[in-house]
Design a protein around this motif. Sequence first.
Motif, PDB file in Angstrom:
ATOM      1  N   LEU A 180      13.415   7.274   2.968  1.00 25.60           N
ATOM      2  CA  LEU A 180      12.812   8.532   3.409  1.00 25.60           C
ATOM      3  C   LEU A 180      13.493   9.063   4.664  1.00 25.60           C
ATOM      4  CD1 LEU A 180       9.016   7.542   3.181  1.00 25.60           C
ATOM      5  CD2 LEU A 180      10.390   8.678   1.432  1.00 25.60           C
ATOM      6  N   TYR A 181      13.449  10.387   4.803  1.00 28.89           N
ATOM      7  CA  TYR A 181      13.796  11.035   6.068  1.00 28.89           C
ATOM      8  C   TYR A 181      12.883  12.250   6.199  1.00 28.89           C
ATOM      9  CZ  TYR A 181      16.429  12.466  10.149  1.00 28.89           C
ATOM     10  OH  TYR A 181      16.784  12.777  11.446  1.00 28.89           O
ATOM     11  N   VAL A 182      12.021  12.233   7.213  1.00 33.53           N
ATOM     12  CA  VAL A 182      11.061  13.319   7.403  1.00 33.53           C
ATOM     13  C   VAL A 182      11.761  14.503   8.064  1.00 33.53           C
ATOM     14  CG1 VAL A 182       8.848  14.000   8.396  1.00 33.53           C
ATOM     15  CG2 VAL A 182       9.222  11.619   7.668  1.00 33.53           C
ATOM     16  N   LEU A 205      14.545  10.559  -0.154  1.00 36.78           N
ATOM     17  CA  LEU A 205      13.598  11.666  -0.183  1.00 36.78           C
ATOM     18  C   LEU A 205      13.564  12.302   1.200  1.00 36.78           C
ATOM     19  CD1 LEU A 205      10.543  10.119  -2.102  1.00 36.78           C
ATOM     20  CD2 LEU A 205      12.392  11.532  -3.022  1.00 36.78           C
ATOM     21  N   THR A 206      13.870  13.576   1.285  1.00 33.41           N
ATOM     22  CA  THR A 206      13.920  14.248   2.574  1.00 33.41           C
ATOM     23  C   THR A 206      13.379  15.662   2.430  1.00 33.41           C
ATOM     24  OG1 THR A 206      15.374  14.841   4.431  1.00 33.41           O
ATOM     25  CG2 THR A 206      16.302  15.034   2.219  1.00 33.41           C
ATOM     26  N   GLY A 207      12.888  16.190   3.530  1.00 30.62           N
ATOM     27  CA  GLY A 207      12.355  17.543   3.497  1.00 30.62           C
ATOM     28  C   GLY A 207      11.076  17.670   4.280  1.00 30.62           C
ATOM     29  N   LYS A 208      10.341  18.745   4.033  1.00 28.94           N
ATOM     30  CA  LYS A 208       9.116  19.010   4.770  1.00 28.94           C
ATOM     31  C   LYS A 208       8.053  17.959   4.453  1.00 28.94           C
ATOM     32  CE  LYS A 208       9.868  23.997   5.078  1.00 28.94           C
ATOM     33  NZ  LYS A 208      10.260  23.873   6.492  1.00 28.94           N
ATOM     34  N   PRO A 209       7.180  17.664   5.414  1.00 26.71           N
ATOM     35  CA  PRO A 209       6.166  16.626   5.205  1.00 26.71           C
ATOM     36  C   PRO A 209       5.321  16.833   3.953  1.00 26.71           C
ATOM     37  CG  PRO A 209       6.253  17.225   7.518  1.00 26.71           C
ATOM     38  CD  PRO A 209       7.150  18.187   6.802  1.00 26.71           C
ATOM     39  N   GLU A 210       4.922  18.086   3.685  1.00 33.70           N
ATOM     40  CA  GLU A 210       4.077  18.337   2.521  1.00 33.70           C
ATOM     41  C   GLU A 210       4.799  17.983   1.223  1.00 33.70           C
ATOM     42  OE1 GLU A 210       4.778  20.459   4.888  1.00 33.70           O
ATOM     43  OE2 GLU A 210       2.889  21.060   5.862  1.00 33.70           O
ATOM     44  N   ALA A 211       6.096  18.271   1.178  1.00 31.09           N
ATOM     45  CA  ALA A 211       6.873  17.962  -0.026  1.00 31.09           C
ATOM     46  C   ALA A 211       7.029  16.452  -0.202  1.00 31.09           C
ATOM     47  CB  ALA A 211       8.240  18.635   0.044  1.00 31.09           C
ATOM     48  N   ALA A 220       4.944  14.186   0.916  1.00 26.14           N
ATOM     49  CA  ALA A 220       3.636  13.658   0.538  1.00 26.14           C
ATOM     50  C   ALA A 220       3.347  13.900  -0.935  1.00 26.14           C
ATOM     51  CB  ALA A 220       2.549  14.285   1.413  1.00 26.14           C
ATOM     52  N   GLU A 221       3.710  15.077  -1.422  1.00 22.77           N
ATOM     53  CA  GLU A 221       3.485  15.381  -2.834  1.00 22.77           C
ATOM     54  C   GLU A 221       4.243  14.404  -3.724  1.00 22.77           C
ATOM     55  OE1 GLU A 221       3.918  19.070  -6.045  1.00 22.77           O
ATOM     56  OE2 GLU A 221       4.615  19.319  -3.982  1.00 22.77           O
ATOM     57  N   SER A 222       5.485  14.101  -3.354  1.00 24.56           N
ATOM     58  CA  SER A 222       6.267  13.150  -4.131  1.00 24.56           C
ATOM     59  C   SER A 222       5.656  11.756  -4.073  1.00 24.56           C
ATOM     60  CB  SER A 222       7.706  13.114  -3.605  1.00 24.56           C
ATOM     61  OG  SER A 222       8.477  12.171  -4.325  1.00 24.56           O
ATOM     62  N   LEU A 223       5.221  11.338  -2.890  1.00 26.70           N
ATOM     63  CA  LEU A 223       4.693   9.985  -2.719  1.00 26.70           C
ATOM     64  C   LEU A 223       3.315   9.811  -3.347  1.00 26.70           C
ATOM     65  CD1 LEU A 223       5.834   9.322   0.955  1.00 26.70           C
ATOM     66  CD2 LEU A 223       6.853   8.400  -1.139  1.00 26.70           C
ATOM     67  N   PHE A 254       6.219  10.465  10.225  1.00 21.82           N
ATOM     68  CA  PHE A 254       5.588  10.147   8.947  1.00 21.82           C
ATOM     69  C   PHE A 254       4.083   9.957   9.121  1.00 21.82           C
ATOM     70  CE2 PHE A 254       4.052   7.255   5.691  1.00 21.82           C
ATOM     71  CZ  PHE A 254       4.616   7.765   4.534  1.00 21.82           C
ATOM     72  N   ALA A 255       3.696   9.183  10.138  1.00 20.92           N
ATOM     73  CA  ALA A 255       2.281   8.909  10.366  1.00 20.92           C
ATOM     74  C   ALA A 255       1.508  10.183  10.698  1.00 20.92           C
ATOM     75  CB  ALA A 255       2.124   7.892  11.488  1.00 20.92           C
ATOM     76  N   ALA A 256       2.124  11.061  11.499  1.00 25.23           N
ATOM     77  CA  ALA A 256       1.420  12.267  11.945  1.00 25.23           C
ATOM     78  C   ALA A 256       1.419  13.383  10.904  1.00 25.23           C
ATOM     79  CB  ALA A 256       2.055  12.774  13.245  1.00 25.23           C
ATOM     80  N   ASP A 257       2.528  13.522  10.166  1.00 27.44           N
ATOM     81  CA  ASP A 257       2.709  14.718   9.350  1.00 27.44           C
ATOM     82  C   ASP A 257       2.690  14.485   7.839  1.00 27.44           C
ATOM     83  OD1 ASP A 257       3.013  16.122  11.759  1.00 27.44           O
ATOM     84  OD2 ASP A 257       5.188  15.744  11.774  1.00 27.44           O
ATOM     85  N   VAL A 258       3.011  13.266   7.400  1.00 29.40           N
ATOM     86  CA  VAL A 258       3.046  12.968   5.958  1.00 29.40           C
ATOM     87  C   VAL A 258       1.805  12.217   5.527  1.00 29.40           C
ATOM     88  CG1 VAL A 258       4.331  11.870   4.088  1.00 29.40           C
ATOM     89  CG2 VAL A 258       5.588  12.946   5.981  1.00 29.40           C
ATOM     90  N   ALA A 259       1.472  11.159   6.242  1.00 32.22           N
ATOM     91  CA  ALA A 259       0.362  10.296   5.828  1.00 32.22           C
ATOM     92  C   ALA A 259      -0.956  11.029   5.612  1.00 32.22           C
ATOM     93  CB  ALA A 259       0.171   9.166   6.848  1.00 32.22           C
ATOM     94  N   PRO A 260      -1.308  12.009   6.466  1.00 29.51           N
ATOM     95  CA  PRO A 260      -2.590  12.706   6.211  1.00 29.51           C
ATOM     96  C   PRO A 260      -2.652  13.390   4.852  1.00 29.51           C
ATOM     97  CG  PRO A 260      -1.840  13.133   8.448  1.00 29.51           C
ATOM     98  CD  PRO A 260      -0.715  12.438   7.742  1.00 29.51           C
ATOM     99  N   HIS A 261      -1.510  13.710   4.272  1.00 24.76           N
ATOM    100  CA  HIS A 261      -1.483  14.398   2.980  1.00 24.76           C
ATOM    101  C   HIS A 261      -1.496  13.431   1.796  1.00 24.76           C
ATOM    102  CE1 HIS A 261      -0.741  18.241   4.932  1.00 24.76           C
ATOM    103  NE2 HIS A 261       0.237  17.683   5.612  1.00 24.76           N
ATOM    104  N   LEU A 262      -1.395  12.122   2.064  1.00 18.61           N
ATOM    105  CA  LEU A 262      -1.340  11.147   0.962  1.00 18.61           C
ATOM    106  C   LEU A 262      -2.680  10.989   0.273  1.00 18.61           C
ATOM    107  CD1 LEU A 262       0.913   8.352   2.490  1.00 18.61           C
ATOM    108  CD2 LEU A 262       1.563  10.156   0.899  1.00 18.61           C
ATOM    109  N   GLU A 263      -3.765  11.415   0.912  1.00 22.72           N
ATOM    110  CA  GLU A 263      -5.087  11.178   0.333  1.00 22.72           C
ATOM    111  C   GLU A 263      -5.539  12.316  -0.574  1.00 22.72           C
ATOM    112  OE1 GLU A 263      -8.221  11.262   3.344  1.00 22.72           O
ATOM    113  OE2 GLU A 263      -6.736  12.019   4.764  1.00 22.72           O
ATOM    114  N   ARG A 264      -4.752  13.375  -0.695  1.00 20.62           N
ATOM    115  CA  ARG A 264      -5.189  14.507  -1.519  1.00 20.62           C
ATOM    116  C   ARG A 264      -5.116  14.183  -3.005  1.00 20.62           C
ATOM    117  NH1 ARG A 264      -2.154  19.550   1.573  1.00 20.62           N
ATOM    118  NH2 ARG A 264      -3.287  19.390   3.527  1.00 20.62           N
TER     119      ARG A 264
END
Length: 307
Positions: free
Chosen positions: A242-244, A256-262, A264-267, A297-307
């Motif tokens: 990964l690269y955030v 996998l690289t790009g915006k946090p929302e993208a 998270a969607e992949s993960l 990752f913790a601040a910007d990606v992880a919060p979106h993993l629960e959707r």
Amino acid sequence: MVDYGMQLPVQSQSTIYAEPWEASAGPGDLAEIARVADRSGFAYVACCDHVAIPRRLAAAMSTVWYDPVATLSFLAAVTERVQLLSHVAVVGLRHPLLTAKQYATLDHLCGGRLILGVGAGHVREEFEVLGVDFERRGAVLDETIDALRAALGPEEFPHFEGEHFSFEGLGQKPRPARPDVPIWIGGSSPAAVRRAALRGDGWLPQGDPRGRLPAQIAKLKALREEAGIVRPVGIGAITEPLYVGDAPWDVGRRTLTGKPEALAESLRAYGAMGVDRIQVRFRSRSRTELTDQMAAFAADVAPHLER
């Protein structure tokens, strides 16, 4: 919600995944990375196990493999909440009472944060030099897991009788902080999946591509159902590198690289497969870039993993 953990850099430096900066890194770098994981919500940090690398494999694997018990004990002292995972300990190389003594002490010292990840191993020379039958390592591992269940349980004087190991009337203290240290099984072969299904509290696949995971998970669950095992089993997965954010350097086509929302969607696809714990790895050119990536990752990606 999918939990996330990471294999630590520095402590193992196979050319498959080590970054160039790790070659000159050391204990201070490991400690700081573990601290960042601890305060950033990572579920675990993990450490590998190899006793000695034969010359024929040294160019690819390197000979840098920190001992997992020593390393995780060191990191236990500088962290408070993150779990400490051996991914994986080749426990068949050692008598289960020795392994139990080491890991029970670690669990006692860290306040019950140990996850004992175990695997069969693959380097023949390690087995031969330690006097262990390489060809029978699977059967030895199966019995070792059963023996460790006894030796890491609540009894000060555990009892076990098997084909390869037997013990009774031998006490060990300190006991683990918990009477049920979780044992996760590593590997993706049919034997490893069966072992995880029948003997594991969790499964740690070794690099299965996404397309292969659903069938593997279905097989594991079917084996447990056939055996009448009703307790839950944890399902892990190793993600792509990964690269955030937008990488300012070539991080490789598989990353996998790009915006946090993208990201998270992949993960989130892993969660949809039945995975509840992903292992992430970040591309980086320095320790600072790595810890920045972990924090992002913790601040910007992880919060979106629960959707």
